[in-house]
Design a protein around this motif. Structure first.
Motif, PDB file in Angstrom:
ATOM      1  N   LEU A   1      -0.459  -7.121  -2.738  1.00 29.13           N
ATOM      2  CA  LEU A   1      -0.520  -5.752  -2.212  1.00 29.13           C
ATOM      3  C   LEU A   1       0.719  -5.423  -1.386  1.00 29.13           C
ATOM      4  N   SER A   2       1.190  -6.381  -0.602  1.00 24.83           N
ATOM      5  CA  SER A   2       2.405  -6.153   0.195  1.00 24.83           C
ATOM      6  C   SER A   2       3.607  -5.918  -0.710  1.00 24.83           C
ATOM      7  N   GLY A   3       3.723  -6.717  -1.755  1.00 23.41           N
ATOM      8  CA  GLY A   3       4.822  -6.530  -2.703  1.00 23.41           C
ATOM      9  C   GLY A   3       4.748  -5.189  -3.399  1.00 23.41           C
ATOM     10  N   LEU A   4       3.554  -4.776  -3.767  1.00 23.38           N
ATOM     11  CA  LEU A   4       3.372  -3.482  -4.424  1.00 23.38           C
ATOM     12  C   LEU A   4       3.769  -2.336  -3.497  1.00 23.38           C
ATOM     13  N   ILE A   5       3.375  -2.436  -2.251  1.00 28.33           N
ATOM     14  CA  ILE A   5       3.715  -1.382  -1.282  1.00 28.33           C
ATOM     15  C   ILE A   5       5.225  -1.366  -1.023  1.00 28.33           C
ATOM     16  N   ARG A   6       5.832  -2.543  -0.903  1.00 24.66           N
ATOM     17  CA  ARG A   6       7.279  -2.612  -0.691  1.00 24.66           C
ATOM     18  C   ARG A   6       8.036  -1.985  -1.857  1.00 24.66           C
ATOM     19  N   ARG A   7       7.642  -2.322  -3.091  1.00 26.69           N
ATOM     20  CA  ARG A   7       8.302  -1.745  -4.259  1.00 26.69           C
ATOM     21  C   ARG A   7       8.127  -0.236  -4.311  1.00 26.69           C
ATOM     22  N   ALA A   8       6.938   0.236  -3.965  1.00 24.64           N
ATOM     23  CA  ALA A   8       6.695   1.686  -3.987  1.00 24.64           C
ATOM     24  C   ALA A   8       7.546   2.402  -2.953  1.00 24.64           C
ATOM     25  N   LEU A   9       7.690   1.811  -1.773  1.00 25.37           N
ATOM     26  CA  LEU A   9       8.506   2.435  -0.732  1.00 25.37           C
ATOM     27  C   LEU A   9       9.998   2.346  -1.050  1.00 25.37           C
ATOM     28  N   ASP A  10      10.429   1.268  -1.692  1.00 25.16           N
ATOM     29  CA  ASP A  10      11.840   1.145  -2.078  1.00 25.16           C
ATOM     30  C   ASP A  10      12.221   2.179  -3.128  1.00 25.16           C
TER      31      ASP A  10
END
Length: 65
Positions: free
Chosen positions: A53-62
């Protein structure tokens, strides 16, 4: 003349009195919901799911910025 009204009223009131869940059914439903919430919390806070979930959120924000 009023006999049919009394019978109809008794039938409607009797059906309404039996509609819905009883207190015991509410208690079982509440316990089941709490158990499901506890299992879901453990799954969400597990290491693998948390990192995914953290990786998904990071990718979405990037991508957004």
């Amino acid at each position: 003349m009023w006999g049919w009204m009394r019978r109809r009223s008794a039938a409607v009131c009797g059906a309404a009195a039996q509609a819905g869940m009883s207190t015991a059914e509410y208690a079982v439903g509440t316990l089941a919901a709490c158990g499901f919430a506890a299992v879901l919390y453990k799954v969400i806070t597990s290491g693998a799911v948390s990192s995914a979930l953290s990786g998904l959120i990071r990718r979405a924000l990037d991508v957004a910025f």
